[in-house]
Motif scaffolding. Structure first.
Motif, PDB file in Angstrom:
ATOM      1  N   TRP A  29       0.816  -1.215   0.000  1.00 57.26           N
ATOM      2  CA  TRP A  29       0.000   0.000   0.000  1.00 57.26           C
ATOM      3  C   TRP A  29       0.851   1.266   0.000  1.00 57.26           C
ATOM      4  CZ3 TRP A  29      -4.971   0.746  -1.084  1.00 57.26           C
ATOM      5  CH2 TRP A  29      -5.794  -0.380  -1.115  1.00 57.26           C
ATOM      6  N   ALA A  30       2.029   1.219   0.610  1.00 60.73           N
ATOM      7  CA  ALA A  30       2.910   2.389   0.549  1.00 60.73           C
ATOM      8  C   ALA A  30       3.278   2.696  -0.896  1.00 60.73           C
ATOM      9  CB  ALA A  30       4.161   2.150   1.383  1.00 60.73           C
ATOM     10  N   PRO A 229      -5.072   0.315   3.753  1.00 62.41           N
ATOM     11  CA  PRO A 229      -5.639   1.285   2.805  1.00 62.41           C
ATOM     12  C   PRO A 229      -5.728   2.709   3.345  1.00 62.41           C
ATOM     13  CG  PRO A 229      -6.918  -0.737   2.778  1.00 62.41           C
ATOM     14  CD  PRO A 229      -5.972  -0.839   3.939  1.00 62.41           C
ATOM     15  N   MET A 230      -5.631   2.881   4.667  1.00 62.83           N
ATOM     16  CA  MET A 230      -5.697   4.218   5.258  1.00 62.83           C
ATOM     17  C   MET A 230      -4.344   4.918   5.285  1.00 62.83           C
ATOM     18  SD  MET A 230      -8.860   4.808   5.978  1.00 62.83           S
ATOM     19  CE  MET A 230      -9.212   3.895   4.463  1.00 62.83           C
ATOM     20  N   LEU A 231      -3.289   4.263   4.849  1.00 63.90           N
ATOM     21  CA  LEU A 231      -1.982   4.915   4.800  1.00 63.90           C
ATOM     22  C   LEU A 231      -2.055   6.178   3.940  1.00 63.90           C
ATOM     23  CD1 LEU A 231       0.412   1.881   4.215  1.00 63.90           C
ATOM     24  CD2 LEU A 231       0.021   3.112   6.356  1.00 63.90           C
ATOM     25  N   VAL A 331      -8.026  15.146  -0.213  1.00 64.26           N
ATOM     26  CA  VAL A 331      -9.069  14.150   0.048  1.00 64.26           C
ATOM     27  C   VAL A 331      -8.564  12.838  -0.524  1.00 64.26           C
ATOM     28  CG1 VAL A 331     -11.459  13.465  -0.388  1.00 64.26           C
ATOM     29  CG2 VAL A 331     -10.885  15.899  -0.080  1.00 64.26           C
ATOM     30  N   PRO A 332      -8.616  11.741   0.223  1.00 62.57           N
ATOM     31  CA  PRO A 332      -8.134  10.463  -0.319  1.00 62.57           C
ATOM     32  C   PRO A 332      -8.816  10.103  -1.631  1.00 62.57           C
ATOM     33  CG  PRO A 332      -8.475  10.290   2.050  1.00 62.57           C
ATOM     34  CD  PRO A 332      -9.022  11.623   1.639  1.00 62.57           C
ATOM     35  N   LYS A 346     -15.166   2.219  -0.022  1.00 63.21           N
ATOM     36  CA  LYS A 346     -14.626   0.864   0.110  1.00 63.21           C
ATOM     37  C   LYS A 346     -15.343  -0.136  -0.791  1.00 63.21           C
ATOM     38  CE  LYS A 346     -13.202   1.625   4.907  1.00 63.21           C
ATOM     39  NZ  LYS A 346     -13.325   1.158   6.319  1.00 63.21           N
ATOM     40  N   SER A 347     -16.260   0.333  -1.640  1.00 65.37           N
ATOM     41  CA  SER A 347     -17.039  -0.566  -2.495  1.00 65.37           C
ATOM     42  C   SER A 347     -16.159  -1.187  -3.579  1.00 65.37           C
ATOM     43  CB  SER A 347     -18.189   0.189  -3.153  1.00 65.37           C
ATOM     44  OG  SER A 347     -17.692   1.110  -4.101  1.00 65.37           O
TER      45      SER A 347
END
Length: 428
Positions: A29-30, A229-231, A331-332, A346-347
């Motif tokens: 994810w990074a 995924p929140m990284l 914003v992500p 997250k869908s």
């Protein structure tokens, strides 16, 4: 070298964190996000500490990388544009201190860093005398914050402490529930050994600049990710050598500390005041008018970051200390794509679309920060428009309160992306 760092994360051994929070997923994810330097999180936990020793190898001074065989397996699962990014790790942990001071119970969170396993092991040995390190990756320690700072500094050269999410009501050093009015009041005679503060999701540097007592601290921002995924939802940008001690010098001196990428603070879950159970959200002025009492249940409101900053501020909005590093809010990408598609971030539809976009355009932070809108438009015209608005700070904000995340939208009714679902809180 200019790079993004996310130095506040958690492993699978921390309470309420994803079982996918292992080194392989964090590395994957990074790369997907565009983060070069990661915290390991949770090095006080003995099982995680052993995993770190087994799976990380030394890289640049004070930094580590994933073992070659594991890294090759990860790269095979990534598109070429994402597989080329290098990822380094810094030994890190968040700890909670619980103690009595000034007639109140204090619950303060701190970030600790170590340049090698020997220093981390010594720090673990000392901290084990104050709490059970096996219970949680974010251990609770029965010790004063000042003593934690002393213990960290005495564990070895290069070890340092950063107060975590300093304005959070429940666990921030300046928070409304258990905090202090100054950093010096908390850390006492050792406060001059601190040089950085983590803003947290509910505040940004501009809010902190209103408090002159914080001028000497570098403002850092990290994700506090409980799942991979929140990284990168917040990062600190450095322009230094990729080196633990270069990062440390940048935080101490400001040279090479290039700023941060922030949540819009309204999106943080403690930005304004409120009472989640009653669906009540209030701005500071409204809270004062109601005497800090919920008009529905007549209990005390949770006082958020904005009110607490206003309480301690001695400068107006717009003040900026000399030499303070800049920042911008973002914003992500999954949230933006979710708004465009009209589904949750997250869908499966959003996951597939973000996969497609990052494979074609590169890491998420590159898409949000660097790519020309015309290049994005070739793959998604609505995303190009959203990113252009984001860079101009043209957003619609519904602030978070009392543990409820806020919402940031980029489109109005009738444009791509519907109004977010769910009942809004009662406004007063």
């Amino acid at each position: 070298m200019r790079f993004h760092a996310d130095l506040h994360v958690h492993s699978k051994h921390a309470r309420a964190c994803s079982k996918d929070s292992d080194l392989a997923h964090l590395t994957w994810w990074a790369r997907r996000k565009g983060i070069t330097l990661m915290g390991t999180g949770d090095f006080t936990h003995p099982v995680w500490f052993a995993e770190l020793r087994e799976n990380l190898v030394p890289a640049e001074p004070g930094l580590f990388r994933l073992r070659d065989d594991l890294d090759r397996d990860i790269c095979r699962t990534l598109p070429p544009r994402l597989a080329s990014g290098e990822v380094r790790f810094m030994l890190s942990v968040e700890v909670s201190t619980v103690y009595a001071r000034g007639g109140r119970t204090r619950k303060i969170h701190h970030l600790l860093y170590a340049p090698d396993f020997d220093v981390a092991e010594e720090l673990n040995r000392r901290l084990a005398q104050a709490g059970d390190l096996t219970e949680d990756g974010r251990p609770t320690l029965r010790m004063d914050a000042r003593d934690l700072l002393e213990t960290t500094l005495d564990s070895g050269d290069g070890a340092y402490l950063v107060p975590a999410h300093v304005w959070t009501p429940w666990f921030g050093v300046l928070g409304s529930k258990a905090g202090f009015d100054t950093i010096e009041e908390c850390y006492g005679d050792l406060s001059d050994r601190l040089f950085a503060l983590e803003t947290g999701l509910s505040s940004d540097p501009a809010m902190n600049w209103k408090v002159s007592g914080l001028d000497r601290y570098r403002m850092v921002s990290y994700s506090d990710a409980h799942s991979p995924p929140m990284l990168g939802r917040e990062t600190t940008v450095f322009d230094t050598d990729l080196d633990y001690f270069a990062v440390l010098r940048a935080l101490r001196t400001g040279e090479g500390h290039a700023g941060s990428v922030e949540f819009f603070p309204e999106e943080g879950k403690y930005h304004v005041d409120g009472h989640r159970k009653c669906g009540v959200r209030m701005e500071p002025r409204e809270t004062r008018e109601h005497g800090g009492i919920c008009p529905v249940c007549r209990r005390r409101l949770t006082i958020g970051v904005l009110s607490r900053v206003e309480e301690l501020a001695d400068r107006p909005d717009g003040a900026r200390p000399d030499g303070a590093a800049g920042f911008h809010s973002a914003v992500p990408l999954p949230e933006i794509v979710g708004e465009i598609l009209g589904v949750g971030p997250k869908s499966k539809k959003v996951v597939a679309e973000v996969d497609r976009l990052t494979a074609a355009l590169g890491p998420e932070l590159t898409i949000l920060e660097d790519l020309p809108p015309d290049e994005i438009a070739a793959h998604s015209p609505p995303l190009a428009e959203a990113v252009a608005r984001l860079r101009r700070c043209e957003v619609i904000r519904e602030p978070g309160y009392d543990g409820v995340f806020g919402t940031i939208r980029l489109f109005r009714r009738g444009e791509p992306g519907p109004v977010s679902k769910g009942s809004p809180p009662t406004l007063f």
